[in-house]
Design an enzyme around this catalytic site. Structure first.
Site, PDB file in Angstrom:
ATOM      1  N   SER A  11       0.875  -1.181   0.000  1.00 17.61           N
ATOM      2  CA  SER A  11       0.000   0.000   0.000  1.00 17.61           C
ATOM      3  C   SER A  11       0.910   1.228   0.000  1.00 17.61           C
ATOM      4  O   SER A  11       2.100   1.117   0.335  1.00 17.61           O
ATOM      5  CB  SER A  11      -0.834  -0.010   1.286  1.00 17.61           C
ATOM      6  OG  SER A  11      -1.472   1.242   1.497  1.00 17.61           O
ATOM      7  N   TYR A  19      -1.907  -0.552  10.565  1.00 19.45           N
ATOM      8  CA  TYR A  19      -2.032  -0.945   9.149  1.00 19.45           C
ATOM      9  C   TYR A  19      -0.758  -0.549   8.395  1.00 19.45           C
ATOM     10  O   TYR A  19      -0.206  -1.340   7.630  1.00 19.45           O
ATOM     11  CB  TYR A  19      -3.264  -0.271   8.546  1.00 19.45           C
ATOM     12  CG  TYR A  19      -3.512  -0.581   7.083  1.00 19.45           C
ATOM     13  CD1 TYR A  19      -4.052  -1.805   6.692  1.00 19.45           C
ATOM     14  CD2 TYR A  19      -3.214   0.354   6.085  1.00 19.45           C
ATOM     15  CE1 TYR A  19      -4.290  -2.084   5.348  1.00 19.45           C
ATOM     16  CE2 TYR A  19      -3.457   0.089   4.746  1.00 19.45           C
ATOM     17  CZ  TYR A  19      -3.998  -1.136   4.377  1.00 19.45           C
ATOM     18  OH  TYR A  19      -4.237  -1.415   3.046  1.00 19.45           O
TER      19      TYR A  19
HETATM   20  P1  NAD Z   1     -11.692  -6.009  -0.073  1.00 23.50           P
HETATM   21  O1  NAD Z   1     -12.115  -5.934   1.342  1.00 23.50           O
HETATM   22  O2  NAD Z   1     -12.636  -5.668  -1.164  1.00 23.50           O
HETATM   23  O3  NAD Z   1     -11.099  -7.458  -0.393  1.00 23.50           O
HETATM   24  C1  NAD Z   1     -10.235  -8.111   0.503  1.00 23.50           C
HETATM   25  C2  NAD Z   1     -10.480  -9.604   0.391  1.00 23.50           C
HETATM   26  O4  NAD Z   1      -9.564 -10.263   1.301  1.00 23.50           O
HETATM   27  C3  NAD Z   1     -11.904  -9.991   0.830  1.00 23.50           C
HETATM   28  O5  NAD Z   1     -12.492 -10.855  -0.124  1.00 23.50           O
HETATM   29  C4  NAD Z   1     -11.690 -10.694   2.168  1.00 23.50           C
HETATM   30  O6  NAD Z   1     -12.641 -11.712   2.445  1.00 23.50           O
HETATM   31  C5  NAD Z   1     -10.287 -11.288   1.984  1.00 23.50           C
HETATM   32  N1  NAD Z   1      -9.662 -11.618   3.260  1.00 23.50           N
HETATM   33  C6  NAD Z   1      -9.638 -10.871   4.390  1.00 23.50           C
HETATM   34  N2  NAD Z   1      -9.032 -11.559   5.377  1.00 23.50           N
HETATM   35  C7  NAD Z   1      -8.662 -12.755   4.846  1.00 23.50           C
HETATM   36  C8  NAD Z   1      -8.000 -13.891   5.370  1.00 23.50           C
HETATM   37  N3  NAD Z   1      -7.616 -13.956   6.663  1.00 23.50           N
HETATM   38  N4  NAD Z   1      -7.758 -14.946   4.547  1.00 23.50           N
HETATM   39  C9  NAD Z   1      -8.167 -14.910   3.256  1.00 23.50           C
HETATM   40  N5  NAD Z   1      -8.819 -13.865   2.704  1.00 23.50           N
HETATM   41  C10 NAD Z   1      -9.053 -12.805   3.498  1.00 23.50           C
HETATM   42  O7  NAD Z   1     -10.404  -5.074  -0.139  1.00 23.50           O
HETATM   43  P2  NAD Z   1      -9.461  -4.622  -1.343  1.00 23.50           P
HETATM   44  O8  NAD Z   1      -9.485  -3.155  -1.360  1.00 23.50           O
HETATM   45  O9  NAD Z   1      -9.692  -5.392  -2.573  1.00 23.50           O
HETATM   46  O10 NAD Z   1      -8.065  -5.040  -0.672  1.00 23.50           O
HETATM   47  C11 NAD Z   1      -7.160  -5.957  -1.242  1.00 23.50           C
HETATM   48  C12 NAD Z   1      -5.768  -5.629  -0.739  1.00 23.50           C
HETATM   49  O11 NAD Z   1      -5.418  -4.323  -1.186  1.00 23.50           O
HETATM   50  C13 NAD Z   1      -5.598  -5.605   0.765  1.00 23.50           C
HETATM   51  O12 NAD Z   1      -4.370  -6.207   1.110  1.00 23.50           O
HETATM   52  C14 NAD Z   1      -5.580  -4.132   1.113  1.00 23.50           C
HETATM   53  O13 NAD Z   1      -4.878  -3.872   2.303  1.00 23.50           O
HETATM   54  C15 NAD Z   1      -4.882  -3.585  -0.106  1.00 23.50           C
HETATM   55  N6  NAD Z   1      -5.097  -2.171  -0.376  1.00 23.50           N
HETATM   56  C16 NAD Z   1      -6.338  -1.679  -0.590  1.00 23.50           C
HETATM   57  C17 NAD Z   1      -6.508  -0.330  -0.844  1.00 23.50           C
HETATM   58  C18 NAD Z   1      -7.852   0.269  -1.079  1.00 23.50           C
HETATM   59  O14 NAD Z   1      -7.983   1.515  -1.017  1.00 23.50           O
HETATM   60  N7  NAD Z   1      -8.892  -0.492  -1.403  1.00 23.50           N
HETATM   61  C19 NAD Z   1      -5.380   0.510  -0.871  1.00 23.50           C
HETATM   62  C20 NAD Z   1      -4.126  -0.032  -0.658  1.00 23.50           C
HETATM   63  C21 NAD Z   1      -3.981  -1.376  -0.413  1.00 23.50           C
END
Ligand code: NAD
Length: 254
Positions: free
Chosen positions: A145, A158
């Site tokens: 991130s 985080y």
């Molecule tokens: P999201 O919540 O839409 O998807 C995350 C997925 O991870 C979900 O399907 C959830 O069920 C799964 N998950 C959570 N805990 C888990 C576990 N213990 N085992 C297996 N699966 C698990 O979120 P997203 O935005 O698609 O996030 C994906 C990644 O991107 C994450 O690592 C998040 O930290 C990172 N990220 C997101 C953003 C943002 O703004 N959306 C920005 C930077 C980084």
């Protein structure tokens, strides 16, 4: 250039594939000919896999909690039994919980975030690297991130977890550089997914403020993240390892 069938017959694992960035990436890999294993704690991943198969591409869902050693071992036993090897892994599963200013954070929140975001990535990377060493190489991309590159006020736990993902990425990249395993991380700023919408809780003013925080004036789309992941996993990125690629609308350039 990433051709239409760049990932033909590649065995690809995507964690956190039931929604958001993971779901979109799993769909994109499958559309380019890969056989994709979707892993998630959320059984919605099964519906995503079924939908991918309905479009004549190949995907299977396997329930996995990436923070749980047994669950991760079972996932990799499944991959080995079903496909015999693994070419590409996208370690993307992650959670965010607002923890307040540093002195206010709770141990429970610390453990939850670290278990999924750090231990989860580490457990998966261990299995992936062991598997890839047997076949002469592979490619790993971890989702860090912009909070893995700089400060994230009221989200320090985080931010610490994503800095740790960067540390795992860079260290493994060097350790396995001569073994044909490339390891990179993507560093998204705010991307329009459930994670973002949960934090927003329908507050349009907040949405506007968050959008304009990015130099391009808006949050990113999952498709814009997918492009970065597919590039890093493609042969075009053959000389690229140990990098942390911002996908951030210019945020880290300020
Ligand atoms: P999201 O919540 O839409 O998807 C995350 C997925 O991870 C979900 O399907 C959830 O069920 C799964 N998950 C959570 N805990 C888990 C576990 N213990 N085992 C297996 N699966 C698990 O979120 P997203 O935005 O698609 O996030 C994906 C990644 O991107 C994450 O690592 C998040 O930290 C990172 N990220 C997101 C953003 C943002 O703004 N959306 C920005 C930077 C980084």
């Amino acid at each position: 250039m990433i051709n239409q069938n760049s990932f033909s017959d590649k065995i690809v694992l995507v964690t956190g594939a039931a929604a958001g960035i993971g779901e979109a990436t799993a769909r994109a890999f499958a559309a380019q000919g890969a056989k994709v294993v979707l892993a998630d704690i959320d059984k919605n991943g099964e519906l995503v896999a079924q939908d991918i198969c309905a479009q004549d591409n190949l995907a299977v869902f396997h329930t996995c909690d990436v923070s749980d050693t047994k669950s991760v071992k079972a996932l990799f036993a499944f991959i080995q039994d079903s496909f015999g090897h693994l070419d590409i892994a996208f370690n993307n599963a992650g959670i965010d919980i607002e923890s307040g200013k540093l002195a206010e954070g709770s141990e429970d929140v610390f453990d939850k975030i670290m278990d999924v975001n750090v231990k989860g990535v580490w457990l998966c990377m261990q299995q992936e690297i062991r598997s890839m060493l047997k076949t002469g190489g592979g490619c790993i991309v971890n989702t860090a991130s912009v909070a893995g590159l700089g400060a994230a006020p009221k989200m320090s736990i985080y931010a610490a977890s994503k800095h740790a993902v960067v540390g795992l990425t860079k260290s493994a990249a060097i350790e396995y550089a001569k073994k044909g395993i490339r390891v990179n991380a993507i560093c998204p700023a705010v991307i329009d997914t459930n994670m973002y919408r949960r934090a927003l809780a329908g507050d349009e003013k907040k949405a506007h403020a968050i959008g304009t925080m990015h130099p391009v004036g808006r949050v990113g789309t999952v498709e814009e993240v997918v492009g970065a992941v597919l590039y890093l996993c493609s042969d075009s990125a053959g000389f690229t390892t140990g990098t942390t690629l911002p996908v951030d609308g210019g945020s880290t350039a300020i």
